[in-house]
Design a protein around this motif. Structure first.
Motif, short mmCIF file in Angstrom:
data_model
loop_
_atom_site.label_atom_id
_atom_site.label_comp_id
_atom_site.label_asym_id
_atom_site.label_seq_id
_atom_site.Cartn_x
_atom_site.Cartn_y
_atom_site.Cartn_z
N GLN A 1 0.80 -1.24 0.00
CA GLN A 1 0.00 0.00 0.00
C GLN A 1 0.83 1.29 0.00
O GLN A 1 0.28 2.37 -0.14
CB GLN A 1 -0.87 0.03 1.26
CG GLN A 1 -1.88 -1.09 1.33
CD GLN A 1 -2.67 -1.05 2.63
OE1 GLN A 1 -2.87 0.01 3.20
NE2 GLN A 1 -3.10 -2.21 3.09
N VAL A 2 2.12 1.18 0.18
CA VAL A 2 2.92 2.38 0.46
C VAL A 2 3.37 3.07 -0.85
O VAL A 2 3.87 2.44 -1.77
CB VAL A 2 4.13 2.01 1.35
CG1 VAL A 2 5.09 3.18 1.50
CG2 VAL A 2 3.64 1.52 2.71
N ASP A 3 3.16 4.39 -0.91
CA ASP A 3 3.50 5.15 -2.11
C ASP A 3 4.98 5.51 -2.17
O ASP A 3 5.57 5.56 -3.25
CB ASP A 3 2.69 6.47 -2.14
CG ASP A 3 1.20 6.19 -2.15
OD1 ASP A 3 0.75 5.50 -3.07
OD2 ASP A 3 0.50 6.65 -1.22
N LEU A 4 5.55 5.81 -1.02
CA LEU A 4 6.95 6.25 -1.00
C LEU A 4 7.68 5.64 0.19
O LEU A 4 7.15 5.65 1.31
CB LEU A 4 7.04 7.77 -0.84
CG LEU A 4 6.54 8.63 -1.99
CD1 LEU A 4 6.49 10.11 -1.55
CD2 LEU A 4 7.44 8.48 -3.21
N ILE A 5 8.87 5.12 -0.07
CA ILE A 5 9.78 4.74 1.02
C ILE A 5 11.02 5.58 0.85
O ILE A 5 11.69 5.52 -0.19
CB ILE A 5 10.13 3.24 0.96
CG1 ILE A 5 8.87 2.39 1.14
CG2 ILE A 5 11.17 2.90 2.05
CD1 ILE A 5 9.09 0.89 0.98
N TRP A 6 11.32 6.39 1.85
CA TRP A 6 12.55 7.19 1.84
C TRP A 6 13.54 6.50 2.74
O TRP A 6 13.33 6.40 3.96
CB TRP A 6 12.28 8.61 2.33
CG TRP A 6 11.53 9.47 1.36
CD1 TRP A 6 11.00 9.11 0.16
CD2 TRP A 6 11.23 10.87 1.52
NE1 TRP A 6 10.39 10.19 -0.45
CE2 TRP A 6 10.52 11.28 0.37
CE3 TRP A 6 11.49 11.81 2.52
CZ2 TRP A 6 10.07 12.60 0.20
CZ3 TRP A 6 11.04 13.12 2.35
CH2 TRP A 6 10.34 13.50 1.20
N GLY B 1 4.48 2.51 -6.34
CA GLY B 1 5.24 3.07 -5.21
C GLY B 1 6.73 3.15 -5.53
O GLY B 1 7.24 2.41 -6.38
N ARG B 2 7.42 4.06 -4.86
CA ARG B 2 8.85 4.27 -5.13
C ARG B 2 9.66 4.16 -3.85
O ARG B 2 9.32 4.76 -2.83
CB ARG B 2 9.07 5.68 -5.71
CG ARG B 2 8.46 5.85 -7.07
CD ARG B 2 8.63 7.28 -7.57
NE ARG B 2 7.97 7.40 -8.86
CZ ARG B 2 7.89 8.51 -9.57
NH1 ARG B 2 8.44 9.63 -9.10
NH2 ARG B 2 7.29 8.53 -10.73
N TRP B 3 10.76 3.39 -3.94
CA TRP B 3 11.79 3.36 -2.89
C TRP B 3 12.86 4.32 -3.35
O TRP B 3 13.35 4.22 -4.49
CB TRP B 3 12.33 1.94 -2.75
CG TRP B 3 13.47 1.77 -1.79
CD1 TRP B 3 13.37 1.33 -0.50
CD2 TRP B 3 14.87 1.97 -2.05
NE1 TRP B 3 14.63 1.28 0.06
CE2 TRP B 3 15.56 1.66 -0.85
CE3 TRP B 3 15.61 2.38 -3.16
CZ2 TRP B 3 16.96 1.75 -0.74
CZ3 TRP B 3 16.99 2.49 -3.05
CH2 TRP B 3 17.65 2.16 -1.85
N ILE B 4 13.28 5.24 -2.48
CA ILE B 4 14.24 6.27 -2.88
C ILE B 4 15.35 6.38 -1.83
O ILE B 4 15.07 6.38 -0.62
CB ILE B 4 13.53 7.64 -3.02
CG1 ILE B 4 12.48 7.57 -4.13
CG2 ILE B 4 14.54 8.75 -3.33
CD1 ILE B 4 11.59 8.81 -4.24
N SER B 5 16.60 6.48 -2.30
CA SER B 5 17.71 6.65 -1.36
C SER B 5 18.87 7.40 -2.02
O SER B 5 19.01 7.39 -3.25
CB SER B 5 18.21 5.28 -0.90
OG SER B 5 19.33 5.43 -0.05
N TYR B 6 19.71 7.98 -1.19
CA TYR B 6 20.96 8.61 -1.65
C TYR B 6 21.95 7.54 -2.10
O TYR B 6 22.91 7.82 -2.80
CB TYR B 6 21.62 9.41 -0.49
CG TYR B 6 22.18 8.50 0.57
CD1 TYR B 6 23.48 8.00 0.48
CD2 TYR B 6 21.39 8.07 1.64
CE1 TYR B 6 23.98 7.11 1.42
CE2 TYR B 6 21.89 7.19 2.58
CZ TYR B 6 23.19 6.72 2.46
OH TYR B 6 23.67 5.82 3.38
N CYS B 7 21.74 6.30 -1.70
CA CYS B 7 22.74 5.25 -1.85
C CYS B 7 22.76 4.70 -3.29
O CYS B 7 21.70 4.42 -3.85
CB CYS B 7 22.42 4.11 -0.88
SG CYS B 7 23.62 2.80 -0.94
N SER B 8 23.96 4.56 -3.84
CA SER B 8 24.05 3.96 -5.18
C SER B 8 25.00 2.76 -5.17
O SER B 8 25.51 2.37 -6.22
CB SER B 8 24.49 5.01 -6.20
OG SER B 8 25.65 5.67 -5.74
#
Ligand SMILES: C[S@@+](CC[C@H](N)C(=O)[O-])C[C@H]1O[C@@H](n2cnc3c(N)ncnc32)[C@H](O)[C@@H]1O
Length: 383
Positions: free
Chosen positions: A193-198, A227-234
């Motif tokens: 259900q989650v739209d964004l994971i920061w 939904g999008r998982w987003i992070s600074y990490c690459s």
């Protein structure tokens, strides 16, 4: 597990629940996820002058050298593209590692401006960074009064709730404790259900517990279809973990700046003889200004975005390049694993080194030094 409503009538309950969880996690004998000790946190200011912290126990800053505010906007708010949602729509967001609350504050103000109603959960081990930030005028002056009220409610009661007639409508709850132990409770309630994971955990080298195949896999299960998982990490190991969770992975546009005072973990990793040390270089890449032509090839990404849905190229991200795909196939792409979900950082790193050696020996992965050579990156050595 259900959570009590965060009404004015239930402050004591929310408070007690939050801090009991934090204490529990801190006393878990088998986990090394202990709350930061008093005195562990030092105040820092980033390139944009905004408030940030340095953790002496993790040996790492809380934000990029660009500054906490710039990082919140460029790495988290902009790639979220809140304009995709209709006014009045409910936006479900999970933040991994809330820290000072900077990213949350940026989210609260951006979602209020977009007319969205927030439903938010925060995973965080330690209440101290938020308490410390709220005690500092230079942090408080960055935010609107309503935003500060929300952060104060979270800090004091572990939750907030605001009616739809108020600016920043919505509700939020802190799940204090080791994120690995709290995540299953969230999955029970909000799977798919989650739209964004920061995701703003300390770097994989420092805090591998929160970048494992198992942890990333559970986060992926939270995501709604778009939904999008987003992070600074690459880091290649993290991108590989996301791919194993059946997510499509793209690279965020490059931003300049380093995590505050962050050591060159590539050098540290090479000194430890870690195969795949270039994952540390991915942290160091942030140290390089994009216009430093000799190092341009290193500055390839400003973070990662992952989704179940296919992601077309956009101005905020791009598809992975051939160089990045080869990187995933090298030793650097060997993911972190923690099947017990209670292993400590040293054990997770040691298991990964073994897995790297085994996959190299079987010829399943190429060496990271060969990959570096192929793409014209010299290998640096510590004397
Ligand atoms: C890089 S900081 C987060 C910065 C934050 N997003 C902000 O805006 O200030 C990392 C945070 O992870 C938390 N942390 C470390 N290990 C954890 C764990 N196992 N579970 C939950 N939180 C953890 C630390 O307490 C710290 O606040």
């Amino acid at each position: 597990m259900t959570w009590p409503a965060c009404g004015a009538e239930a402050p004591a309950e929310g408070h007690a629940e939050g801090h009991a969880s934090a204490a529990q996690a801190g006393s878990t004998a088998t986990s090394d996820a202990v709350a930061l000790a008093p005195g562990d946190l030092e105040i820092r200011h980033g390139g944009d002058g905004s408030f940030s912290l340095w953790s002496t126990s993790f040996g790492e800053g809380f934000h990029s050298g660009r500054g906490a505010l710039r990082e919140a906007q460029e790495t988290f708010v902009q790639p979220s593209q809140l304009e995709r949602f209709c006014q009045g729509q409910r936006l479900k967001v999970v933040e991994v590692c809330v820290g000072t609350g900077t990213n949350l504050a940026a989210l609260l103000e951006a979602s209020a401006a977009a007319g969205l109603e927030l439903e938010w959960w925060g995973l965080e081990l330690d209440p101290a960074p938020l308490q410390l930030a709220l005690a500092k005028p230079e942090f408080r002056s960055q935010w609107q009064p309503q935003t500060l009220n929300t952060l104060e409610s979270l800090s004091e009661r572990g939750c907030w709730q605001q009616g739809c007639w108020q600016q920043g409508a919505g509700s939020g709850r802190m799940l204090w404790g080791d994120a690995r132990q709290m995540l299953p409770h969230l999955l029970e309630q909000r799977r798919g259900q989650v739209d964004l994971i920061w995701d703003d955990a300390f770097s994989p080298q420092r805090c591998p517990q929160l970048w494992t195949v198992e942890f990333l896999g559970s986060l992926a299960e939270l995501l709604a279809d778009g939904g999008r998982w987003i992070s600074y990490c690459s880091a290649a190991a993290v991108r590989e973990g996301l791919r194993l969770a059946n997510l499509n992975v793209v690279a965020l546009a490059t931003a300049d700046g380093a995590r505050l005072g962050k050591p060159d973990s590539a050098l540290a990793a090479e000194a430890e003889g870690v195969e795949g040390a270039e994952e540390g270089m991915e942290r160091a890449e942030d140290c390089l200004k994009p216009d430093q032509s000799a190092n341009q090839r290193r500055a390839w990404s400003g973070g990662t975005l992952a989704s179940r849905a296919a992601l077309e190229p956009s101005t905020v991200w791009r598809q992975l390049t051939a160089m990045e795909f080869e990187h995933l196939a090298s030793s650097a792409g060997e993911p972190y694993r923690d099947p017990s979900r209670i292993a400590d950082a040293a054990a997770i790193r040691a298991d990964r080194r073994e897995a790297q050696a085994a996959s190299l020996a079987r010829g399943e992965r190429t060496s990271s030094s060969a990959w570096r050579k192929r793409w014209g990156m010299e290998t640096r050595r510590m004397k």
